[in-house]
Design a protein around this motif. Sequence first.
Motif, PDB file in Angstrom:
ATOM      1  N   ARG A 165      -2.265   3.628   4.845  1.00  0.00           N
ATOM      2  CA  ARG A 165      -1.661   4.315   5.986  1.00  0.00           C
ATOM      3  C   ARG A 165      -2.053   5.767   5.906  1.00  0.00           C
ATOM      4  NH1 ARG A 165       4.298   4.431   6.390  1.00  0.00           N
ATOM      5  NH2 ARG A 165       3.954   5.373   8.402  1.00  0.00           N
ATOM      6  N   GLY A 166      -2.373   6.354   7.016  1.00  0.00           N
ATOM      7  CA  GLY A 166      -2.785   7.744   7.019  1.00  0.00           C
ATOM      8  C   GLY A 166      -4.213   7.940   6.555  1.00  0.00           C
ATOM      9  N   TRP A 167      -5.061   6.923   6.700  1.00  0.00           N
ATOM     10  CA  TRP A 167      -6.435   7.019   6.225  1.00  0.00           C
ATOM     11  C   TRP A 167      -7.206   8.109   6.962  1.00  0.00           C
ATOM     12  CZ3 TRP A 167     -10.477   6.261   9.536  1.00  0.00           C
ATOM     13  CH2 TRP A 167     -10.189   5.611  10.736  1.00  0.00           C
ATOM     14  N   GLY A 168      -6.781   8.464   8.147  1.00  0.00           N
ATOM     15  CA  GLY A 168      -7.443   9.536   8.887  1.00  0.00           C
ATOM     16  C   GLY A 168      -7.315  10.875   8.187  1.00  0.00           C
ATOM     17  N   TRP A 169      -6.158  11.102   7.543  1.00  0.00           N
ATOM     18  CA  TRP A 169      -5.970  12.333   6.773  1.00  0.00           C
ATOM     19  C   TRP A 169      -6.924  12.367   5.592  1.00  0.00           C
ATOM     20  CZ3 TRP A 169      -3.541  16.616   8.065  1.00  0.00           C
ATOM     21  CH2 TRP A 169      -2.588  16.558   9.073  1.00  0.00           C
ATOM     22  N   LEU A 173       0.829  -1.208   0.000  1.00  0.00           N
ATOM     23  CA  LEU A 173       0.000   0.000   0.000  1.00  0.00           C
ATOM     24  C   LEU A 173       0.858   1.249   0.000  1.00  0.00           C
ATOM     25  CD1 LEU A 173      -2.812  -0.873   2.541  1.00  0.00           C
ATOM     26  CD2 LEU A 173      -2.970  -0.767   0.065  1.00  0.00           C
ATOM     27  N   THR A 174       0.433   2.227  -0.720  1.00  0.00           N
ATOM     28  CA  THR A 174       1.070   3.525  -0.687  1.00  0.00           C
ATOM     29  C   THR A 174       0.312   4.396   0.290  1.00  0.00           C
ATOM     30  OG1 THR A 174      -0.305   4.411  -2.432  1.00  0.00           O
ATOM     31  CG2 THR A 174       1.725   3.317  -3.115  1.00  0.00           C
ATOM     32  N   TYR A 175       0.703   5.644   0.384  1.00  0.00           N
ATOM     33  CA  TYR A 175       0.018   6.553   1.299  1.00  0.00           C
ATOM     34  C   TYR A 175      -1.445   6.687   0.928  1.00  0.00           C
ATOM     35  CZ  TYR A 175      -1.295  10.742   3.791  1.00  0.00           C
ATOM     36  OH  TYR A 175      -1.939  11.635   4.593  1.00  0.00           O
ATOM     37  N   TRP A 176      -1.754   6.755  -0.358  1.00  0.00           N
ATOM     38  CA  TRP A 176      -3.132   6.982  -0.795  1.00  0.00           C
ATOM     39  C   TRP A 176      -3.936   5.704  -0.863  1.00  0.00           C
ATOM     40  CZ3 TRP A 176      -4.231  11.754  -0.277  1.00  0.00           C
ATOM     41  CH2 TRP A 176      -3.256  12.706  -0.480  1.00  0.00           C
ATOM     42  N   GLY A 177      -3.269   4.557  -0.842  1.00  0.00           N
ATOM     43  CA  GLY A 177      -3.985   3.295  -0.901  1.00  0.00           C
ATOM     44  C   GLY A 177      -4.211   2.862  -2.340  1.00  0.00           C
ATOM     45  N   ALA A 229     -10.426  13.122   7.066  1.00  0.00           N
ATOM     46  CA  ALA A 229     -10.554  14.541   7.429  1.00  0.00           C
ATOM     47  C   ALA A 229     -10.583  15.422   6.180  1.00  0.00           C
ATOM     48  CB  ALA A 229      -9.404  14.951   8.345  1.00  0.00           C
ATOM     49  N   GLY A 230      -9.710  15.123   5.224  1.00  0.00           N
ATOM     50  CA  GLY A 230      -9.684  15.898   3.985  1.00  0.00           C
ATOM     51  C   GLY A 230     -10.975  15.769   3.205  1.00  0.00           C
ATOM     52  N   GLY A 231     -11.559  14.566   3.174  1.00  0.00           N
ATOM     53  CA  GLY A 231     -12.820  14.372   2.478  1.00  0.00           C
ATOM     54  C   GLY A 231     -13.953  15.167   3.107  1.00  0.00           C
ATOM     55  N   VAL A 232     -14.007  15.169   4.443  1.00  0.00           N
ATOM     56  CA  VAL A 232     -15.049  15.937   5.130  1.00  0.00           C
ATOM     57  C   VAL A 232     -14.866  17.428   4.870  1.00  0.00           C
ATOM     58  CG1 VAL A 232     -15.921  16.582   7.409  1.00  0.00           C
ATOM     59  CG2 VAL A 232     -15.455  14.188   6.891  1.00  0.00           C
ATOM     60  N   VAL A 258     -14.747  10.742  -3.042  1.00  0.00           N
ATOM     61  CA  VAL A 258     -13.737   9.736  -3.383  1.00  0.00           C
ATOM     62  C   VAL A 258     -12.791   9.517  -2.199  1.00  0.00           C
ATOM     63  CG1 VAL A 258     -11.755   9.249  -4.879  1.00  0.00           C
ATOM     64  CG2 VAL A 258     -13.886  10.098  -5.864  1.00  0.00           C
ATOM     65  N   GLN A 259     -12.375  10.605  -1.543  1.00  0.00           N
ATOM     66  CA  GLN A 259     -11.498  10.466  -0.378  1.00  0.00           C
ATOM     67  C   GLN A 259     -12.180   9.674   0.729  1.00  0.00           C
ATOM     68  OE1 GLN A 259     -10.554  14.712   0.113  1.00  0.00           O
ATOM     69  NE2 GLN A 259      -8.412  14.082   0.146  1.00  0.00           N
ATOM     70  N   LEU A 260     -13.458   9.940   0.974  1.00  0.00           N
ATOM     71  CA  LEU A 260     -14.183   9.186   2.000  1.00  0.00           C
ATOM     72  C   LEU A 260     -14.278   7.710   1.634  1.00  0.00           C
ATOM     73  CD1 LEU A 260     -17.100  11.603   2.968  1.00  0.00           C
ATOM     74  CD2 LEU A 260     -14.995  11.155   4.221  1.00  0.00           C
ATOM     75  N   CYS A 261     -14.530   7.414   0.365  1.00  0.00           N
ATOM     76  CA  CYS A 261     -14.629   6.022  -0.071  1.00  0.00           C
ATOM     77  C   CYS A 261     -13.295   5.293   0.082  1.00  0.00           C
ATOM     78  CB  CYS A 261     -15.107   5.939  -1.517  1.00  0.00           C
ATOM     79  SG  CYS A 261     -16.819   6.443  -1.732  1.00  0.00           S
ATOM     80  N   VAL A 262     -12.210   5.941  -0.281  1.00  0.00           N
ATOM     81  CA  VAL A 262     -10.893   5.318  -0.151  1.00  0.00           C
ATOM     82  C   VAL A 262     -10.539   5.107   1.317  1.00  0.00           C
ATOM     83  CG1 VAL A 262      -8.412   5.648  -0.540  1.00  0.00           C
ATOM     84  CG2 VAL A 262     -10.035   6.129  -2.367  1.00  0.00           C
ATOM     85  N   SER A 263     -10.839   6.096   2.162  1.00  0.00           N
ATOM     86  CA  SER A 263     -10.489   5.975   3.574  1.00  0.00           C
ATOM     87  C   SER A 263     -11.358   4.947   4.298  1.00  0.00           C
ATOM     88  CB  SER A 263     -10.607   7.331   4.280  1.00  0.00           C
ATOM     89  OG  SER A 263     -11.960   7.724   4.376  1.00  0.00           O
ATOM     90  N   ALA A 264     -12.533   4.636   3.765  1.00  0.00           N
ATOM     91  CA  ALA A 264     -13.422   3.663   4.390  1.00  0.00           C
ATOM     92  C   ALA A 264     -13.363   2.303   3.708  1.00  0.00           C
ATOM     93  CB  ALA A 264     -14.861   4.181   4.369  1.00  0.00           C
TER      94      ALA A 264
END
Length: 185
Positions: free
Chosen positions: A69-73, A6-10, A76-79, A57-63
């Motif tokens: 790694r860093g899915w919290g960022w 996994l990269t930072y963005w997933g 937060a960025g998606g919100v 898209v950010q919310l979907c990737v983070s969930a």
Amino acid sequence: MNALNLTYWGKTKAWWVVLIVGVLLILSGFAYWFWPAAGYAVASQLFGWLLILFGVVQLCVSAGVNKPRGWGWLLAGGVINIFIGFMLVRSVILAEVVFPYFLAIVFVYWGIAALIAAVNNRARRYWWLQMVNGVLLMIIGFFFIEAGYIQDLAMVSFLTALAFIYWGFTVGAAAYDMKPDKIEE
């Protein structure tokens, strides 16, 4: 073993959606560059809708199942992106007045997030490109703060077009980083 790749963005199969957002941003930037007088209200509305799309898209990737790694960022960025996007879409007058300041907040936030990602990814070969990206995003954000709506509309127009183009290339590059590796069986 999949978690080690996994990269930072997933990784996600919906990487092409992020690429489409990047291409739309680049096209919007060039359109705004060539027609700045007619584009300020349209740019604020378009930017609002693109922020909403990118935030989703950010919310979907983070969930997702393979949280990066860093899915919290990303969460937060998606919100933040969705909130700012809805604020811009809600009122054209409000959007025109506060558009440069919203852009400043967004770009400074993304710059800080890119700097943190660069520090977290020091083991990767081109980690310093994320560092350069973070510094450039923060500089663009500080230029928006300096230009402001009342102070210099021409500067805000130029910075907006430049920001759309730069952001489009950055999002497009991130999309290719999100593309899953082919699994050989």
